[in-house]
Scaffold this motif. Structure first.
Motif, short mmCIF file in Angstrom:
data_model
loop_
_atom_site.label_atom_id
_atom_site.label_comp_id
_atom_site.label_asym_id
_atom_site.label_seq_id
_atom_site.Cartn_x
_atom_site.Cartn_y
_atom_site.Cartn_z
N ALA A 7 88.75 -60.96 4.08
CA ALA A 7 88.73 -59.55 4.48
C ALA A 7 90.05 -59.10 5.09
CB ALA A 7 87.61 -59.33 5.50
N ASP A 8 90.14 -57.79 5.23
CA ASP A 8 91.21 -57.15 6.00
C ASP A 8 90.54 -56.48 7.20
OD1 ASP A 8 93.51 -57.59 4.20
OD2 ASP A 8 92.31 -56.40 2.82
N VAL A 9 91.29 -56.32 8.28
CA VAL A 9 90.72 -55.75 9.49
C VAL A 9 91.61 -54.61 9.98
CG1 VAL A 9 90.03 -56.21 11.88
CG2 VAL A 9 89.71 -57.96 10.15
N ARG A 10 90.97 -53.52 10.36
CA ARG A 10 91.65 -52.39 11.02
C ARG A 10 91.01 -52.24 12.39
NH1 ARG A 10 95.93 -49.90 10.36
NH2 ARG A 10 95.05 -47.87 10.68
N THR A 11 91.77 -51.76 13.32
CA THR A 11 91.23 -51.61 14.66
C THR A 11 91.59 -50.26 15.24
OG1 THR A 11 91.05 -52.68 16.82
CG2 THR A 11 93.21 -52.65 15.83
N GLY A 12 90.81 -49.87 16.21
CA GLY A 12 91.05 -48.62 16.92
C GLY A 12 90.43 -48.70 18.29
N ASP A 13 90.46 -47.60 19.00
CA ASP A 13 89.92 -47.59 20.35
C ASP A 13 89.20 -46.29 20.63
OD1 ASP A 13 92.01 -45.78 22.25
OD2 ASP A 13 92.83 -46.52 20.37
N LYS A 14 88.28 -46.36 21.53
CA LYS A 14 87.59 -45.19 22.08
C LYS A 14 87.42 -45.52 23.55
CE LYS A 14 86.37 -41.72 19.76
NZ LYS A 14 87.33 -40.68 19.56
N GLY A 15 88.31 -44.98 24.39
CA GLY A 15 88.30 -45.36 25.80
C GLY A 15 88.66 -46.82 25.93
N ASP A 16 87.81 -47.60 26.60
CA ASP A 16 88.09 -49.03 26.73
C ASP A 16 87.34 -49.87 25.70
OD1 ASP A 16 85.50 -48.98 27.71
OD2 ASP A 16 85.93 -50.30 29.40
N THR A 17 86.78 -49.21 24.66
CA THR A 17 86.03 -49.91 23.63
C THR A 17 86.93 -50.25 22.45
OG1 THR A 17 83.97 -48.83 24.25
CG2 THR A 17 84.07 -49.75 22.04
N LEU A 18 86.99 -51.52 22.11
CA LEU A 18 87.69 -51.99 20.93
C LEU A 18 86.78 -51.82 19.73
CD1 LEU A 18 90.04 -53.53 19.55
CD2 LEU A 18 88.82 -55.65 20.14
N ILE A 19 87.27 -51.17 18.68
CA ILE A 19 86.50 -50.98 17.45
C ILE A 19 87.22 -51.71 16.33
CG2 ILE A 19 85.57 -49.30 15.81
CD1 ILE A 19 85.74 -47.26 18.19
N LEU A 20 86.53 -52.69 15.74
CA LEU A 20 87.08 -53.51 14.67
C LEU A 20 86.32 -53.22 13.38
CD1 LEU A 20 87.00 -56.73 16.77
CD2 LEU A 20 89.11 -55.74 15.89
N VAL A 41 78.96 -64.16 17.37
CA VAL A 41 80.17 -64.91 17.02
C VAL A 41 81.41 -64.11 17.42
CG1 VAL A 41 81.57 -65.71 15.06
CG2 VAL A 41 79.14 -66.32 15.22
N VAL A 42 81.43 -62.83 17.10
CA VAL A 42 82.60 -61.99 17.40
C VAL A 42 82.77 -61.81 18.91
CG1 VAL A 42 83.62 -59.69 17.12
CG2 VAL A 42 82.61 -60.86 15.16
N VAL A 43 81.69 -61.53 19.62
CA VAL A 43 81.76 -61.36 21.07
C VAL A 43 82.28 -62.65 21.72
CG1 VAL A 43 80.39 -61.03 23.17
CG2 VAL A 43 80.06 -59.52 21.21
N ALA A 44 81.78 -63.80 21.29
CA ALA A 44 82.24 -65.08 21.84
C ALA A 44 83.73 -65.31 21.54
CB ALA A 44 81.40 -66.23 21.28
N HIS A 45 84.17 -64.89 20.38
CA HIS A 45 85.58 -65.06 19.98
C HIS A 45 86.52 -64.28 20.90
CE1 HIS A 45 88.85 -66.01 17.27
NE2 HIS A 45 89.12 -64.73 17.09
N THR A 50 83.93 -58.29 27.22
CA THR A 50 82.98 -57.27 26.78
C THR A 50 82.04 -56.98 27.94
OG1 THR A 50 83.12 -57.98 24.48
CG2 THR A 50 81.21 -56.68 25.09
N THR A 51 82.08 -55.74 28.45
CA THR A 51 81.40 -55.40 29.70
C THR A 51 80.04 -54.73 29.52
OG1 THR A 51 82.57 -53.30 29.78
CG2 THR A 51 83.56 -55.16 30.96
N PRO A 70 82.78 -52.87 24.00
CA PRO A 70 83.15 -52.13 25.21
C PRO A 70 83.79 -53.06 26.25
CG PRO A 70 80.89 -51.63 24.57
CD PRO A 70 81.33 -52.79 23.74
N GLY A 71 84.84 -52.56 26.89
CA GLY A 71 85.50 -53.29 27.97
C GLY A 71 86.68 -54.14 27.52
N GLN A 72 86.82 -54.37 26.24
CA GLN A 72 87.89 -55.25 25.76
C GLN A 72 89.29 -54.70 26.01
OE1 GLN A 72 88.10 -58.33 24.36
NE2 GLN A 72 85.95 -58.62 24.81
N LEU A 73 89.42 -53.41 26.20
CA LEU A 73 90.76 -52.82 26.35
C LEU A 73 91.14 -52.56 27.80
CD1 LEU A 73 90.74 -50.46 23.26
CD2 LEU A 73 91.67 -52.77 23.46
N GLY A 74 90.37 -53.10 28.73
CA GLY A 74 90.74 -53.06 30.14
C GLY A 74 90.94 -51.67 30.71
N GLY A 75 90.14 -50.71 30.30
CA GLY A 75 90.24 -49.36 30.83
C GLY A 75 90.75 -48.35 29.82
N GLY A 76 91.27 -48.79 28.70
CA GLY A 76 91.74 -47.87 27.67
C GLY A 76 93.21 -47.55 27.81
#
Length: 99
Positions: A7-20, A41-45, A50-51, A70-76
């Protein structure tokens, strides 16, 4: 086998939420990813950052999986001292995950 093989992966953000968004390269790859790339699996990785309740959405029509962590971006972007407030480099971290 690693995610990058399928696969290929794109990412983005919404506040402090990482979107993959994980886009399978073909139907067989999507079926493997849908089975093996679980939310747990992804959360553990990504470790214990993740808050709140994470979510995985399967988009069958485009052979994609979307993870919200949510929480992966440390506040956004505006509230974090992280170098990667948008989480762009974090997509590469997922590509190396062995499944």
């Amino acid at each position: 086998m690693i995610v990058d093989d399928l696969a290929d992966v794109r990412t983005g953000d919404k506040g402090d939420t990482l979107i993959l968004s994980v886009f399978a390269r073909d139907r067989a790859a999507f079926e493997t990813l849908e089975r093996e790339l679980t939310l747990d699996v992804v959360v553990a990785h990504y470790g214990d950052r993740t808050t709140r309740a994470p979510r995985r959405t399967a988009l069958d029509s485009v052979s994609a999986l979307v993870f919200e962590l949510p929480g992966q971006l440390g506040g956004g972007v505006t509230g974090s001292a992280e170098l990667d407030g948008h989480g762009k480099a974090l997509s590469y971290h997922l590509l190396g995950l062995e499944i």
